[in-house]
Design a protein around this motif. Structure first.
Motif, short mmCIF file in Angstrom:
data_model
loop_
_atom_site.label_atom_id
_atom_site.label_comp_id
_atom_site.label_asym_id
_atom_site.label_seq_id
_atom_site.Cartn_x
_atom_site.Cartn_y
_atom_site.Cartn_z
N GLY A 104 0.81 -1.20 0.00
CA GLY A 104 0.00 0.00 0.00
C GLY A 104 0.84 1.25 0.00
O GLY A 104 2.06 1.20 0.11
N PRO A 129 2.50 4.79 1.33
CA PRO A 129 3.06 5.15 2.62
C PRO A 129 2.08 6.01 3.42
O PRO A 129 1.21 6.66 2.86
N SER A 130 2.25 6.03 4.71
CA SER A 130 1.38 6.82 5.58
C SER A 130 1.69 8.31 5.42
O SER A 130 2.73 8.69 4.88
N GLU A 131 0.79 9.15 5.92
CA GLU A 131 1.00 10.60 5.85
C GLU A 131 2.26 11.00 6.60
O GLU A 131 3.01 11.86 6.15
N ARG A 132 2.51 10.37 7.74
CA ARG A 132 3.71 10.68 8.52
C ARG A 132 4.97 10.32 7.73
O ARG A 132 5.94 11.07 7.71
N HIS A 133 4.94 9.18 7.05
CA HIS A 133 6.08 8.74 6.26
C HIS A 133 6.32 9.70 5.08
O HIS A 133 7.46 10.04 4.77
N HIS A 157 -5.10 10.18 -4.56
CA HIS A 157 -4.66 8.91 -5.15
C HIS A 157 -5.22 8.82 -6.57
O HIS A 157 -6.27 8.22 -6.78
N TRP A 166 8.09 3.23 -3.14
CA TRP A 166 7.51 4.52 -3.49
C TRP A 166 8.63 5.56 -3.59
O TRP A 166 9.38 5.75 -2.64
#
Length: 159
Positions: free
Chosen positions: A43, A45-49, A102, A134
């Motif tokens: 999936g 990456p997270s917003e933090r990442h 997305h 990513w």
């Protein structure tokens, strides 16, 4: 005290009590090219990442981080453009709230504001999934215009 003894199977004895051997590794077709770290490709990456990656790119532009540290995180064409780019105005910056979109399963677009000293800048970035994970393929830091604003649809005044 109980004693335990291991014995091997004889040639005609069935091995019904053993579970079949299953490999814990994914099939070869799902692995990235040789020489790359295996990353989770499931999936986005997270917003933090994403904020951490954008922050790392901004630190390179500000001269606070070596450019080689972000090389695996960005596209080669973008890396060359970032090296040729000038320095960021001000050395301290703060990333605002990320807004994510997305457009496809393998692309992610992010926008945010950057507080850099007394200035506020807009940031737009695009991340795409490739065989190694990513990577950032587009990175645009938009500074506010200086000088008077011009109306685009304004008709010339009759003199």
């Amino acid at each position: 005290m109980t004693t335990h003894e291991l014995r091997g199977l004889t040639t005609g004895e069935p091995a019904a009590h053993r579970a079949p051997h299953r490999s814990a590794r994914p099939p070869v077709r799902d692995l990235p090219a040789a020489g790359h770290r295996v990353l989770q490709l499931l999936g986005p990456p997270s917003e933090r990442h994403l904020a951490q990656r954008l922050n790392a790119i901004l630190e390179v532009l500000a001269g606070l981080r070596a450019a080689t540290q972000i090389q695996p995180l960005v596209d080669p064409a973008l890396f060359a453009r970032l090296l040729a780019h000038g320095r960021l105005p001000g050395t301290r910056h703060r990333i605002g709230t990320l807004h994510l979109c997305h457009p496809t399963d393998t692309a992610l677009e992010a926008s945010t504001t950057i507080q850099s000293g007394p200035r506020v800048l807009a940031l737009a970035a695009r991340f795409e999934r490739n065989r190694t994970g990513w990577v950032c393929t587009r990175f645009h830091l938009l500074a506010p215009r200086t000088g008077p604003l011009r109306m685009v649809n304004q008709r010339p005044s009759a003199a």
